[in-house]
Design a protein around this motif. Structure first.
Motif, PDB file in Angstrom:
ATOM      1  N   GLY A  25      44.487 -13.955 -31.612  1.00  0.00           N
ATOM      2  CA  GLY A  25      45.152 -13.091 -30.443  1.00  0.00           C
ATOM      3  C   GLY A  25      43.998 -12.296 -30.113  1.00  0.00           C
ATOM      4  N   VAL A  26      44.035 -12.131 -29.003  1.00  0.00           N
ATOM      5  CA  VAL A  26      42.943 -11.370 -28.002  1.00  0.00           C
ATOM      6  C   VAL A  26      43.107  -9.899 -28.420  1.00  0.00           C
ATOM      7  CG1 VAL A  26      41.785 -10.973 -26.008  1.00  0.00           C
ATOM      8  CG2 VAL A  26      42.233 -13.227 -26.505  1.00  0.00           C
ATOM      9  N   THR A  27      42.249  -9.203 -28.735  1.00  0.00           N
ATOM     10  CA  THR A  27      42.319  -7.641 -28.859  1.00  0.00           C
ATOM     11  C   THR A  27      41.635  -6.805 -27.780  1.00  0.00           C
ATOM     12  OG1 THR A  27      40.481  -7.410 -30.209  1.00  0.00           O
ATOM     13  CG2 THR A  27      42.532  -7.917 -31.472  1.00  0.00           C
ATOM     14  N   GLY A  28      40.859  -7.672 -27.017  1.00  0.00           N
ATOM     15  CA  GLY A  28      40.040  -6.708 -26.054  1.00  0.00           C
ATOM     16  C   GLY A  28      39.145  -7.449 -25.307  1.00  0.00           C
ATOM     17  N   TYR A  29      38.421  -6.850 -24.006  1.00  0.00           N
ATOM     18  CA  TYR A  29      37.611  -7.420 -23.284  1.00  0.00           C
ATOM     19  C   TYR A  29      36.485  -6.634 -22.854  1.00  0.00           C
ATOM     20  CZ  TYR A  29      41.488 -10.590 -22.114  1.00  0.00           C
ATOM     21  OH  TYR A  29      42.556 -11.433 -22.229  1.00  0.00           O
ATOM     22  N   ASP A  30      35.199  -6.900 -22.977  1.00  0.00           N
ATOM     23  CA  ASP A  30      33.930  -6.373 -22.558  1.00  0.00           C
ATOM     24  C   ASP A  30      33.621  -6.701 -21.219  1.00  0.00           C
ATOM     25  OD1 ASP A  30      34.161  -5.409 -25.336  1.00  0.00           O
ATOM     26  OD2 ASP A  30      32.785  -7.066 -25.831  1.00  0.00           O
ATOM     27  N   VAL A  31      33.242  -5.686 -20.565  1.00  0.00           N
ATOM     28  CA  VAL A  31      32.868  -5.843 -19.029  1.00  0.00           C
ATOM     29  C   VAL A  31      31.402  -5.676 -18.901  1.00  0.00           C
ATOM     30  CG1 VAL A  31      33.357  -5.207 -16.670  1.00  0.00           C
ATOM     31  CG2 VAL A  31      35.277  -5.179 -18.519  1.00  0.00           C
ATOM     32  N   TYR A  32      30.748  -6.657 -18.207  1.00  0.00           N
ATOM     33  CA  TYR A  32      29.355  -6.554 -17.981  1.00  0.00           C
ATOM     34  C   TYR A  32      29.073  -6.452 -16.483  1.00  0.00           C
ATOM     35  CZ  TYR A  32      28.730  -7.983 -22.920  1.00  0.00           C
ATOM     36  OH  TYR A  32      28.533  -8.016 -24.261  1.00  0.00           O
ATOM     37  N   ARG A  33      28.022  -5.455 -16.304  1.00  0.00           N
ATOM     38  CA  ARG A  33      27.426  -5.313 -14.829  1.00  0.00           C
ATOM     39  C   ARG A  33      26.110  -5.730 -15.031  1.00  0.00           C
ATOM     40  NH1 ARG A  33      26.193  -0.165 -13.181  1.00  0.00           N
ATOM     41  NH2 ARG A  33      28.481   0.542 -13.295  1.00  0.00           N
ATOM     42  N   GLY A  34      25.597  -6.701 -14.168  1.00  0.00           N
ATOM     43  CA  GLY A  34      24.022  -7.155 -14.229  1.00  0.00           C
ATOM     44  C   GLY A  34      23.501  -7.597 -15.592  1.00  0.00           C
ATOM     45  N   GLY A  35      24.617  -8.118 -16.504  1.00  0.00           N
ATOM     46  CA  GLY A  35      23.989  -8.442 -17.672  1.00  0.00           C
ATOM     47  C   GLY A  35      24.229  -7.403 -18.778  1.00  0.00           C
ATOM     48  N   VAL A  36      24.652  -6.051 -18.449  1.00  0.00           N
ATOM     49  CA  VAL A  36      24.653  -5.015 -19.117  1.00  0.00           C
ATOM     50  C   VAL A  36      26.156  -4.540 -19.350  1.00  0.00           C
ATOM     51  CG1 VAL A  36      23.899  -2.690 -19.780  1.00  0.00           C
ATOM     52  CG2 VAL A  36      22.412  -4.324 -18.644  1.00  0.00           C
ATOM     53  N   GLN A  37      26.646  -4.441 -20.896  1.00  0.00           N
ATOM     54  CA  GLN A  37      27.949  -3.977 -21.060  1.00  0.00           C
ATOM     55  C   GLN A  37      28.040  -2.603 -20.387  1.00  0.00           C
ATOM     56  OE1 GLN A  37      29.422  -4.524 -24.869  1.00  0.00           O
ATOM     57  NE2 GLN A  37      31.193  -3.359 -24.516  1.00  0.00           N
ATOM     58  N   ILE A  38      29.251  -2.461 -19.644  1.00  0.00           N
ATOM     59  CA  ILE A  38      29.490  -1.056 -18.919  1.00  0.00           C
ATOM     60  C   ILE A  38      30.700  -0.693 -19.508  1.00  0.00           C
ATOM     61  CG2 ILE A  38      28.109  -1.504 -16.846  1.00  0.00           C
ATOM     62  CD1 ILE A  38      30.789  -2.232 -15.340  1.00  0.00           C
ATOM     63  N   GLY A  39      31.515  -1.246 -20.303  1.00  0.00           N
ATOM     64  CA  GLY A  39      32.849  -0.985 -20.768  1.00  0.00           C
ATOM     65  C   GLY A  39      33.882  -1.762 -21.377  1.00  0.00           C
TER      66      GLY A  39
END
Length: 624
Positions: free
Chosen positions: A458-472
């Motif tokens: 089960g997937v619990t969440g997602y990490d979002v990256y902008r320009g290779g850096v996690q932003i949220g």
């Protein structure tokens, strides 16, 4: 126990899982998600009946089916595919028997199969046969003075061996009480025109009543076998019109009577009953490779600026032309096999095992009688049968029927409906999110969405990256990024996390350009362009660009520009006008897709070559 013949063999029955195909699928990354699906066993040469080293023969499959059945109603699916002069309009699937070898077809191919199926040990099975794909439809469209006729098809029409061979197979196999015969009936993009459909029904009736057969030996028909035609086009119908112009007049539909396989299958059944087939005949639809999911799947209808923009912008079948049939780029797994899913449809089936090649992309010496067809060559620019369009084939493909890992992975990525959990232990990472896209773009923000990842725990969440850096991070499948600079390009990617703490690989990057400032007066025209690679084979790739009107006024035109960071070169482009000078690329709208209402979208796609790295470019969009 004997299995009395029923109206729909799939109703209330299990279906055989071919262990050979299942092992191939399970060995692929992510393949365990579908390795338990039932697929057909192809008897495409005389040697396949007996089997050989490392390959199960017919009786071995039937024995395995009896074991899987465990006494319950159970279907085993076979493809009977070795007519003399087989598949006369293609080379990749040519067979071992010459055009005049009807005697060998009967005595060395059909008779041994019939003897095996009649063995009392298999009387409890429901044996479903797909009878001789492609050949009879070829006599309608590719023989007898048609514009797309071939000498081989003319020969087969003249000597009658297709008709008599199919009749003999129906009679011989239909004499076994627990056998259900379904004759191949092409697909809507082949026989859906008024000039083709009724002649096809009449020809199939002629075959069903030849060589001692009667229509009682036909339990139904199967469509879209080993093809890619969409099951259902959700964004337009054949009855739609744009500015008074019928969808039938669009370049894609081209006066066809049908736009998808479900409508074609149901209509074919009605015509067949009217022509003299039994009123209880049912239809099978091969959905193994017609899902057309992934990032290129349109979310809604195309722009109503013209009938072509409406159809091309909304169609989920993303082929260059519906006549393209070989290892199609961008294709995905379709609806999973299911019994009685629609009125008149006995089942959705996977006749063509996903991952088995349609044909080789270059000449390969072999002892299977299989030639090289240019429609399997990704560089081929087409012929009259596909409207002189690019072939759309994947590169580096093996012989027809041989395992093609790159195709299988393509089908997994683009599956629609998306795949569910794949099973396995808690050390397995989730799949990477797919179909990353922008849902809204302003001068200071971007809203993103993506297709859910799959995972065994089960997937619990997602990490979002902008320009290779996690932003949220987020627990859903969308994210809003704000505080950005106008007229600036940003690169995004997403990864999934699961309950066991595993993380997926990053998704394919998405480049989004924010719009210009809002301006003043009566509204402004602004646009943003997003870039997605749909397939990449190491020496070339296909990409899709979506243009969105981010302003408050309608656009009359748009222009997208970028400069390649590597040595990429666009080789062909559709739905736009291309100018390329060195690394600098400019694409302007076509005549039918420049006018966009606020929030409206248009798209273009292209194929390109490269060597070395293939970094995503930074796109700039300008609206008029």
């Amino acid at each position: 126990m004997d299995a009395a013949r029923v109206d729909n063999p799939y109703a209330g029955a299990g279906v055989y899982v071919n262990p050979e195909w299942s092992a191939h699928a399970a060995a692929e990354p992510g393949g365990s998600a579908v390795a338990g699906q039932p697929t057909a066993v192809w008897l495409d040469r005389i040697a396949a009946i007996q089997g050989g080293p490392g390959a199960m023969g017919l009786r071995a499959h039937l024995d395995a089916a009896v074991t899987q059945a465990a006494g319950r109603p159970f279907v085993v699916q076979l493809v009977i595919y070795d007519l003399p002069g087989r598949d006369c309009a293609a080379l990749a699937s040519n067979g071992e028997l010459g055009p005049t070898e009807l005697g060998r077809y009967k005595s060395e191919f059909i008779d041994p199969i019939a003897a095996a199926l009649a063995d009392p040990a298999y009387a409890g099975l429901r044996i479903v046969n797909t009878i001789e794909i492609d050949s009879l439809p070829n006599l309608v469209t590719n023989a007898g003075g048609t514009a797309t006729a071939t000498p081989q098809c003319d020969t087969m029409k003249a000597n009658g061996n297709y008709v008599n061979g199919v009749g003999y197979a129906l009679a011989k196999l239909g004499a076994v009480p627990n056998v259900y015969n379904y004759i191949d009936a092409g697909h809507h993009g082949w026989l859906g025109w008024d000039s083709n459909l009724d002649p096809s029904v009449q020809l199939l009736h002629q075959a069903a009543t030849s060589s001692g057969s009667t229509v009682a030996n036909v339990q139904g028909f199967v469509v879209n076998t080993a093809n890619y035609s969409a099951l259902k086009e959700p964004n337009f119908t054949i009855d739609d019109s744009v500015n008074g112009t019928s969808v039938r007049q669009s370049k894609w539909v081209d006066w066809n009577r049908y736009v998808d396989e479900l409508s074609y299958a149901q209509a074919f059944r009605q015509r067949a009953v009217a022509a003299g087939f039994d009123a209880g005949v049912g239809m099978l639809i091969d959905t193994s490779r017609n899902g057309w999911g992934g990032s290129a799947r349109p979310a809604g209808p195309g722009a109503r600026t013209s009938v072509d923009s409406y159809v091309d912008g909304g169609r989920i079948d993303r082929r260059f032309q519906s006549g393209n049939w070989c290892n199609q780029s961008g294709a995905g797994l379709g609806e999973r096999p299911a019994a009685a899913p629609q009125p008149g449809v006995d089942a959705y089936v996977w006749v063509k095992p996903p991952g088995e090649s349609d044909g080789a992309s270059s000449q390969i010496a072999n002892d299977e009688g299989k030639g090289f067809d240019r429609m399997c060559d990704p560089t081929y620019t087409g012929n009259a049968r596909n409207g002189n369009q690019m072939s759309g084939a994947l590169p580096n493909s093996p012989l027809a029927g041989h395992w093609f890992s790159a195709q299988f992975q393509e089908l997994l990525r683009n599956a629609y409906p998306p795949l569910g959990g794949s099973g396995g232990g808690d050390t397995t990472a989730p799949t990477a999110p797919t179909a990353l896209r922008s849902t809204a773009v302003t001068s200071s923000g971007v809203s993103l969405a993506w297709a859910a990842a799959t995972d065994n725990v089960g997937v619990t969440g997602y990490d979002v990256y902008r320009g290779g850096v996690q932003i949220g991070s987020t627990t859903g499948t969308s994210y809003a990024d704000s505080g950005l600079t106008a007229s600036t390009a940003y690169s995004y990617a997403v990864r999934a996390r699961d309950a066991a703490g595993n993380a997926s690989a990053l998704s394919t990057a998405l480049v989004v350009s924010t719009s210009a400032g809002s301006g003043g007066g009566g509204g402004n025209a602004g646009c943003a362009a997003t870039y997605t690679v749909s397939s990449d084979w190491g020496a070339g790739f296909n990409a899709d660009v979506t243009v969105t009107n981010t302003g408050s006024a309608a656009t009359t035109s748009w222009k997208v520009t970028w400069t390649w960071a590597g040595n990429q070169q666009v080789t062909n482009l559709w739905n736009g006008g291309l100018t390329q000078a060195g690394r600098a690329v400019t694409v302007v709208n076509a005549g039918y897709n420049g006018a966009l209402a606020p929030g409206g979208t248009a798209g273009f796609g292209f194929g390109a070559s490269y060597s070395g790295a293939n970094p995503a470019p930074t796109l700039t969009c300008t609206a008029g």
